[in-house]
Design an enzyme around this catalytic site. Structure first.
Site, PDB file in Angstrom:
ATOM      1  N   MET A 169     -11.726   5.151  -0.595  1.00  0.00           N
ATOM      2  CA  MET A 169     -12.747   4.971   0.967  1.00  0.00           C
ATOM      3  C   MET A 169     -13.390   6.618   0.779  1.00  0.00           C
ATOM      4  O   MET A 169     -12.733   7.724   2.086  1.00  0.00           O
ATOM      5  CB  MET A 169     -11.758   5.380   2.101  1.00  0.00           C
ATOM      6  N   MET A 220      -9.156   8.302  -0.162  1.00  0.00           N
ATOM      7  CA  MET A 220      -9.452   9.003   0.926  1.00  0.00           C
ATOM      8  C   MET A 220     -10.002   9.849   1.132  1.00  0.00           C
ATOM      9  O   MET A 220      -9.315  11.609   0.399  1.00  0.00           O
ATOM     10  CB  MET A 220      -9.045   8.331   2.428  1.00  0.00           C
ATOM     11  N   HIS A 246      -1.120  -1.285  -4.136  1.00  0.00           N
ATOM     12  CA  HIS A 246      -2.712  -0.641  -3.593  1.00  0.00           C
ATOM     13  C   HIS A 246      -2.714   0.355  -3.398  1.00  0.00           C
ATOM     14  O   HIS A 246      -1.647   1.292  -2.541  1.00  0.00           O
ATOM     15  CB  HIS A 246      -2.989  -1.812  -2.140  1.00  0.00           C
ATOM     16  N   HIS A 285      -8.661   1.478  -3.775  1.00  0.00           N
ATOM     17  CA  HIS A 285      -9.296   1.188  -2.992  1.00  0.00           C
ATOM     18  C   HIS A 285      -9.641   2.370  -2.132  1.00  0.00           C
ATOM     19  O   HIS A 285      -9.318   3.572  -2.194  1.00  0.00           O
ATOM     20  CB  HIS A 285      -8.840   0.418  -1.529  1.00  0.00           C
ATOM     21  N   SER A 321       0.724  -1.411  -0.169  1.00  0.00           N
ATOM     22  CA  SER A 321      -0.270   0.080   0.120  1.00  0.00           C
ATOM     23  C   SER A 321       0.651   1.042  -0.168  1.00  0.00           C
ATOM     24  O   SER A 321       1.304   1.062   0.643  1.00  0.00           O
ATOM     25  CB  SER A 321      -1.202   0.057   1.572  1.00  0.00           C
ATOM     26  N   MET A 367     -11.340  -5.954   5.862  1.00  0.00           N
ATOM     27  CA  MET A 367     -10.203  -4.454   6.682  1.00  0.00           C
ATOM     28  C   MET A 367     -10.049  -5.530   8.165  1.00  0.00           C
ATOM     29  O   MET A 367     -11.338  -5.488   9.098  1.00  0.00           O
ATOM     30  CB  MET A 367     -11.221  -3.480   6.622  1.00  0.00           C
ATOM     31  N   ASP A 419      -4.879   3.487  -1.996  1.00  0.00           N
ATOM     32  CA  ASP A 419      -5.708   4.272  -0.661  1.00  0.00           C
ATOM     33  C   ASP A 419      -6.334   5.837  -1.140  1.00  0.00           C
ATOM     34  O   ASP A 419      -6.100   6.495  -0.481  1.00  0.00           O
ATOM     35  CB  ASP A 419      -5.268   4.166   0.245  1.00  0.00           C
ATOM     36  N   ASP A 451      -6.540  -6.466   4.519  1.00  0.00           N
ATOM     37  CA  ASP A 451      -5.801  -5.307   4.390  1.00  0.00           C
ATOM     38  C   ASP A 451      -5.647  -4.047   6.150  1.00  0.00           C
ATOM     39  O   ASP A 451      -6.818  -4.127   6.515  1.00  0.00           O
ATOM     40  CB  ASP A 451      -6.536  -4.048   3.665  1.00  0.00           C
TER      41      ASP A 451
HETATM   42  C1  DX5 Z   1      -5.620   1.919   5.496  1.00  0.00           C
HETATM   43  C2  DX5 Z   1      -5.478   1.457   4.424  1.00  0.00           C
HETATM   44  C3  DX5 Z   1      -4.610   0.597   4.318  1.00  0.00           C
HETATM   45  C4  DX5 Z   1      -3.189   0.906   4.724  1.00  0.00           C
HETATM   46  C5  DX5 Z   1      -2.785  -0.154   5.109  1.00  0.00           C
HETATM   47  O1  DX5 Z   1      -7.590   2.916   6.125  1.00  0.00           O
HETATM   48  O2  DX5 Z   1      -7.203   0.333   3.250  1.00  0.00           O
HETATM   49  O3  DX5 Z   1      -4.333   0.149   2.786  1.00  0.00           O
HETATM   50  O4  DX5 Z   1      -2.066   1.418   4.197  1.00  0.00           O
HETATM   51  O5  DX5 Z   1      -1.510  -0.060   6.420  1.00  0.00           O
HETATM   52  P1  DX5 Z   1      -1.199  -1.406   7.307  1.00  0.00           P
HETATM   53  O6  DX5 Z   1      -0.190  -2.049   6.731  1.00  0.00           O
HETATM   54  O7  DX5 Z   1       0.093   0.360   7.564  1.00  0.00           O
HETATM   55  O8  DX5 Z   1      -2.401  -1.596   8.618  1.00  0.00           O
HETATM   56 ZN    ZN Z   2      -6.712  -0.037   1.369  1.00  0.00          ZN
END
Ligand code: DX5
Ligand code: ZN
Length: 223
Positions: free
Chosen positions: A67, A36, A32, A65, A7, A136, A34, A174
């Site tokens: 969010m 947000m 990956h 992903h 990620s 998650m 993310d 994740d």
């Molecule tokens: C959190 C993200 C993850 C995040 C995971 O909301 O969806 O993808 O990057 O990070 P680690 O591996 O540090 O928990």
């Molecule tokens: Zn993620």
């Protein structure tokens, strides 16, 4: 085979191209990404322009992903930017079946994600339509949180649902994945491991990817 999906949330954004080259050197399968929006989750990250820039740096599968609230408004922009898979949150989609159809119409793979408090059983009527289920194992929004142990039971339940309804669906986990939790979730049935801070926070990024791979290999069910 288990796929490793670093990620980029925990990467050094000032040298993304180099960081991507390092996870490629370690043998990463997917990247990956993310996204947000500051509404569905507290944090804000990036949108299609960065996905487009990353697309120019790598041939790895871009696993996006989302969010975000109202993801339908942005699906086309992310596909045009080069996303291969778009994963939406169950909790953000009142018309989930329609959203999954929309992603497929755009030519991308479609995933559905559940938060830690959302039961796997709610996926029963969507599982045959998705290419990926994302469980998650932290509350979404931030990297470097601790793995929530009840996620292991949920991965087992999701694996069983997938076996019964749609065996080609990937099962991704994740949050809080490191060389120890990787083995635990693979043993429970996961086949895609997302890992941010463990990979990018280590002094040896390719080595961290390889160590996830070897933990996964040690825990995979033998055919
Ligand atoms: C959190 C993200 C993850 C995040 C995971 O909301 O969806 O993808 O990057 O990070 P680690 O591996 O540090 O928990
Ligand atoms: Zn993620």
């Amino acid at each position: 085979m288990v796929l490793i999906a670093p990620s980029l949330l925990s990467a050094d954004f000032a040298s993304l191209q180099k960081q991507i080259a390092l996870v490629e050197e370690g043998g990463a399968d997917w990247l990956h990404l993310d996204v947000m929006d500051g509404h569905f989750v507290q944090n804000i990250t990036f949108g299609p322009p960065l996905v487009k820039a990353i697309r120019r740096c790598t041939k790895l599968t871009l696993d996006v992903h989302l969010m975000i609230e109202e993801p339908d408004r942005y699906l086309e922009s992310f596909v045009q930017a080069g996303a291969d898979t778009l994963t939406v949150h169950y909790e953000a989609c009142p018309h989930l079946h329609g959203t999954i159809q929309h992603i497929h119409r755009l030519g991308a793979k479609a995933g559905v994600c559940i938060n830690p408090a959302t039961p796997v059983s709610l996926l029963a009527d969507i599982i045959s339509d998705v290419d990926l289920v994302l469980v998650m194992s932290v509350n979404p929004g931030f990297g470097a949180q601790s793995f929530i142990p009840s996620a292991v039971r949920k991965v087992r339940q999701a694996a069983s649902l997938i076996r019964d309804s749609n065996p080609f669906t990937h099962l991704e986990v994740d949050g809080g994945i490191d060389h120890e939790t990787a083995g635990v979730v693979v043993e429970a049935g996961a086949d895609v491991l997302v890992s941010g801070s463990y990979v990018f926070g280590s002094g040896d990024i390719p080595g961290a990817v390889r160590s996830l791979r070897s933990s996964a290999k040690g825990s995979e069910a033998q055919p």
